[in-house]
Design an enzyme around this catalytic site. Structure first.
Site, PDB file in Angstrom:
ATOM      1  N   ASP A  28     -10.257  -5.363  10.138  1.00  0.00           N
ATOM      2  CA  ASP A  28      -9.480  -5.407   8.909  1.00  0.00           C
ATOM      3  C   ASP A  28      -8.790  -4.043   8.782  1.00  0.00           C
ATOM      4  O   ASP A  28      -9.099  -3.110   9.537  1.00  0.00           O
ATOM      5  CB  ASP A  28     -10.416  -5.667   7.735  1.00  0.00           C
ATOM      6  CG  ASP A  28      -9.712  -5.602   6.395  1.00  0.00           C
ATOM      7  OD1 ASP A  28      -8.655  -6.230   6.245  1.00  0.00           O
ATOM      8  OD2 ASP A  28     -10.214  -4.890   5.505  1.00  0.00           O
ATOM      9  N   ASP A  88      -7.016  -2.547   5.239  1.00  0.00           N
ATOM     10  CA  ASP A  88      -7.115  -1.898   3.930  1.00  0.00           C
ATOM     11  C   ASP A  88      -8.568  -1.710   3.519  1.00  0.00           C
ATOM     12  O   ASP A  88      -9.348  -2.666   3.503  1.00  0.00           O
ATOM     13  CB  ASP A  88      -6.380  -2.723   2.874  1.00  0.00           C
ATOM     14  CG  ASP A  88      -4.879  -2.601   3.010  1.00  0.00           C
ATOM     15  OD1 ASP A  88      -4.366  -1.485   2.858  1.00  0.00           O
ATOM     16  OD2 ASP A  88      -4.211  -3.623   3.279  1.00  0.00           O
TER      17      ASP A  88
END
Length: 346
Positions: free
Chosen positions: A16, A18
């Site tokens: 991922d 953020d």
């Protein structure tokens, strides 16, 4: 269900972005709160923010509006929100441990070259795979037959990006971090607006991580067997993201923001098993079980325990080998070169 302790070595790490690679969560909160303040609304609580994290933009926006009840429509909110992002996101920085983690994983390409000299145009030392001494717990173990010891040989760990951020938002947050993101080959970056992901199939559904794995398998060197979901390790900070990884049949590292961790105090095992119920009614066979051993919470990614996951990181000095300094094509027209031990995109 008893805790599983035996897994195949990790061959792929899927990330991922953020709140996991980049320190953006507090910036997101700042931008949201500036809009809320403008309309005399209270600040965004973590109980709501936790539901927004990791989800595709349209879904997160709907959840937010259902809570905030702003006197403006979705489009006006997005315009104001994105204008604030344009002010604050260009200064994003990687979270602690990320630069070393990505550098270490990128350096595992050394094992590909060491055991396949053709990959370095003949510049790498010739290694006889059938008589190679595999490394076990950092020590050489004399091989008996290649077939019986192959799983113990050090291996390259492939990496891919799987973020709900759309292309424009991704560029806004990463244009000043070209060096950091150069380890992700262009065709192994799956963004939130990737047309291969059907509408409405974002996290916590598993599609984005299954697609990220597909991008790796579609570009493996000739002769390397496809990577299975069980051989993947997903790195996530959000609860929907953890669920997406678990539902993809992959192992997961959950490294959340401290305030998110606090929000789920006492429910950590549910998060790791993807059983928080945040996704509503789902096929239970896709979820994990409490304490099943497939997911782990880590407060930080500093000093990541590679050996625990069957990964062997070559020493930093191998970057000085001539065959490691050779340019490698990342994507159409994009080349990463190592200059004075620093990777830069050309």
């Amino acid at each position: 269900m008893p805790t599983r302790t035996e897994f195949p070595p990790v061959r792929a790490c899927l990330f991922d972005m953020d709140g996991l690679l980049l320190d953006t969560e507090d910036l997101y909160t700042l931008c949201v709160n500036l809009v809320l303040e403008k309309y005399q609304r209270g600040k965004l609580p973590w109980s709501i923010k936790a539901k927004l994290q990791g989800r595709p933009g349209p879904e997160a926006t709907k959840l937010f509006h259902d809570w905030a009840q702003l006197p403006i429509d979705h489009e006006e909110y997005r315009n104001q929100f994105y204008a604030l992002q344009a002010q604050h996101f260009p200064g994003t920085q990687p979270l602690p441990g990320i630069e070393k983690l990505l550098s270490d994983l990128g350096r595992t390409r050394y094992w590909d070259i060491k055991y396949d000299p053709a990959a370095a145009n003949g510049d790498a030392p010739v290694v006889d795979k059938e008589n190679a001494d595999p490394v076990v717990n950092g020590k050489a173990k004399k091989a008996t037959t290649f077939a019986s010891t192959l799983p113990e040989l050090p291996h390259r760990v492939h990496i891919a990006l799987a973020t709900s951020s759309h292309e424009s938002n991704f560029r806004l947050k990463t244009n000043h971090l070209t060096e950091l993101f150069s380890v992700f080959e262009g065709h192994r970056r799956v963004l939130g607006d990737d047309t291969r992901i059907p509408p409405g199939r974002g996290k916590p559904l598993p599609d984005i991580y299954l697609l990220a794995l597909q991008t790796i398998n579609d570009s493996l060197p000739a002769g390397e067997k496809p990577i299975t979901p069980e051989e993947c390790l997903v790195f996530e900070d959000s609860v929907p993201g953890v669920e997406a990884g678990r539902r993809a049949g992959m192992r997961v590292i959950w490294c959340p923001h401290p305030m998110l961790k606090k929000e789920y105090t006492g429910r950590e095992k549910e998060v790791l098993a993807a059983r928080t119920g945040e996704a509503g009614q789902v096929d239970l066979h896709q979820l994990g079980e409490i304490d099943d051993g497939w997911a782990e919470y880590l407060p930080t990614l500093v000093d990541f325990p590679y050996a625990k996951y069957g990964m062997t990181i070559p020493p930093y000095e191998v970057e000085n080998e001539p065959f490691m300094k050779a340019g490698s094509v990342i994507d159409k027209g994009e080349v990463v070169q190592v200059v004075e031990n620093v990777a830069v995109a050309a």
